[in-house]
Write an enzyme that holds these catalytic residues in place. Structure first.
Site, PDB file in Angstrom:
ATOM      1  N   ASP A  46       0.839  -1.203   0.000  1.00  0.00           N
ATOM      2  CA  ASP A  46       0.000   0.000   0.000  1.00  0.00           C
ATOM      3  C   ASP A  46       0.873   1.253   0.000  1.00  0.00           C
ATOM      4  OD1 ASP A  46      -2.959   1.003   0.779  1.00  0.00           O
ATOM      5  OD2 ASP A  46      -1.449   2.247   1.776  1.00  0.00           O
ATOM      6  N   TYR A  51       2.892   9.922  -0.162  1.00  0.00           N
ATOM      7  CA  TYR A  51       4.005   9.360   0.617  1.00  0.00           C
ATOM      8  C   TYR A  51       5.358   9.692  -0.032  1.00  0.00           C
ATOM      9  CZ  TYR A  51       0.340   6.234   2.587  1.00  0.00           C
ATOM     10  OH  TYR A  51      -0.792   5.710   3.157  1.00  0.00           O
ATOM     11  N   LYS A  76      -2.804   6.091  -4.197  1.00  0.00           N
ATOM     12  CA  LYS A  76      -3.920   6.985  -3.851  1.00  0.00           C
ATOM     13  C   LYS A  76      -3.777   8.360  -4.495  1.00  0.00           C
ATOM     14  CE  LYS A  76      -3.815   4.688   0.640  1.00  0.00           C
ATOM     15  NZ  LYS A  76      -2.392   4.523   0.955  1.00  0.00           N
ATOM     16  N   HIS A 109      -7.614   9.552  -1.579  1.00  0.00           N
ATOM     17  CA  HIS A 109      -6.894   9.495  -0.297  1.00  0.00           C
ATOM     18  C   HIS A 109      -7.710  10.091   0.865  1.00  0.00           C
ATOM     19  CE1 HIS A 109      -2.501   9.309   1.303  1.00  0.00           C
ATOM     20  NE2 HIS A 109      -3.360   9.039   2.259  1.00  0.00           N
TER      21      HIS A 109
END
Ligand code: A2P
Length: 275
Positions: A46, A51, A76, A109
């Protein structure tokens, strides 16, 4: 080591998955941690554009010892790409950074106020283009899902939310279960911000079962039909977090863990996020 669950469009999702948020302080560390996770037996990774690690995550997947079709990869869509109406481009950019041919699950997200229906229409378009096996959302509470479902043609396959024994959100779990939406738990171990892993009730169950508190929490997730996404940079803890299939929690133990709920959030509330 790994079991799968079925999403509402027939796609299989391995559980647990492996979370990658703040997994390492540089690309090399992130790459290594994902390679280790694949070697340990994880088949579900994931990530998210936010990120900032799609490049090393994608590289680890390409160079790891598991064929692409044996893996399930999530990324996401970030809120600023929704606000700027650049959803299609954000998806293309994630595809390019990951460079793994296709994405298994693409998630919104966080909900963006006033844009929920618009975002979902764009997500449906991406799904229909065939470049992603399933679409879903993250950090959506019941009122966000209500707004989305009012205009949706496709029911989200997943809602990924902060969820652990101190934040059970049983009403959201029941809602999603009824609609056929699989709930994934982020920070299933409660992050380092709260003392969940030393909770006495969990410790007592763990001692009885000869397991760790982390394993008890993750087993509780599996028995509640949740897909937990534990994150660890450490090889031993990575293995510990998927060694969950040789014991069962009783109904009483499950209830005792449910009762630990105190609506304690370690992350931001989904209505308070800004981009
Ligand atoms: P580490 O990477 O050193 O293993 P989050 O809630 O943000 O996903 O973070 C999970 C935290 O829990 C990380 O700090 C991780 O640290 C730690 N962790 C992961 N698995 C275990 C485990 N089995 N036992 C104890 N701590 C764990």
């Amino acid at each position: 080591m790994m079991k799968t669950r079925l999403l509402n469009n027939g796609t299989e999702i391995p559980s647990p998955g492996f979370g990658t948020y703040r997994l390492g302080s540089n690309d090399e560390e992130i790459y290594r941690a994902v390679r280790h996770a694949l070697d340990a037996g994880y088949r579900h990774i994931d990530t998210a554009s936010m990120y900032g690690n799609e490049v090393p995550v994608g590289k680890a997947i390409r160079e790891g010892n598991v064929p692409r079709e044996g893996l399930f990869v999530t990324t996401k869509l970030w809120g600023s790409d929704i606000i700027q109406e650049g959803i299609e481009k954000a998806f293309d950019d994630s595809m390019q950074r990951l460079d793994i041919g296709y994405i298994d699950l693409y998630l919104v997200h966080w909900p963006v106020k006033g844009k929920i229906a618009y975002t979902w229409r764009e997500m449906e378009r991406i799904y229909q283009s065939g470049r992603v096996k399933a679409i879903g959302v993250s950090n959506h509470l019941i009122h966000h899902l209500d707004a989305l479902l009012k205009e949706a043609e496709i029911i989200p396959a997943v809602d990924q939310v902060e969820l652990h024994p101190y934040l059970v959100m049983q009403d959201l779990q029941d809602y999603c279960h009824e609609k056929g939406i699989v709930v994934e738990s982020w920070s299933p171990l409660g992050s380092s911000k709260i003392p969940l892993l030393t909770d006495p009730v969990l410790q007592e169950i763990a001692t009885r079962k000869e397991k760790t508190t982390a394993q008890v929490i993750l087993r509780w997730n599996l028995q509640k039909q949740l897909v937990p996404l534990p994150k660890s940079s450490d090889g031993d803890r990575q293995r510990e977090n998927i060694s969950l299939f040789d014991f069962n929690l009783t109904a009483d133990e499950m209830a005792d863990i449910d009762h630990l709920d105190r609506s304690l959030r370690t992350g931001i509330h989904p209505d308070a996020i800004t981009f």
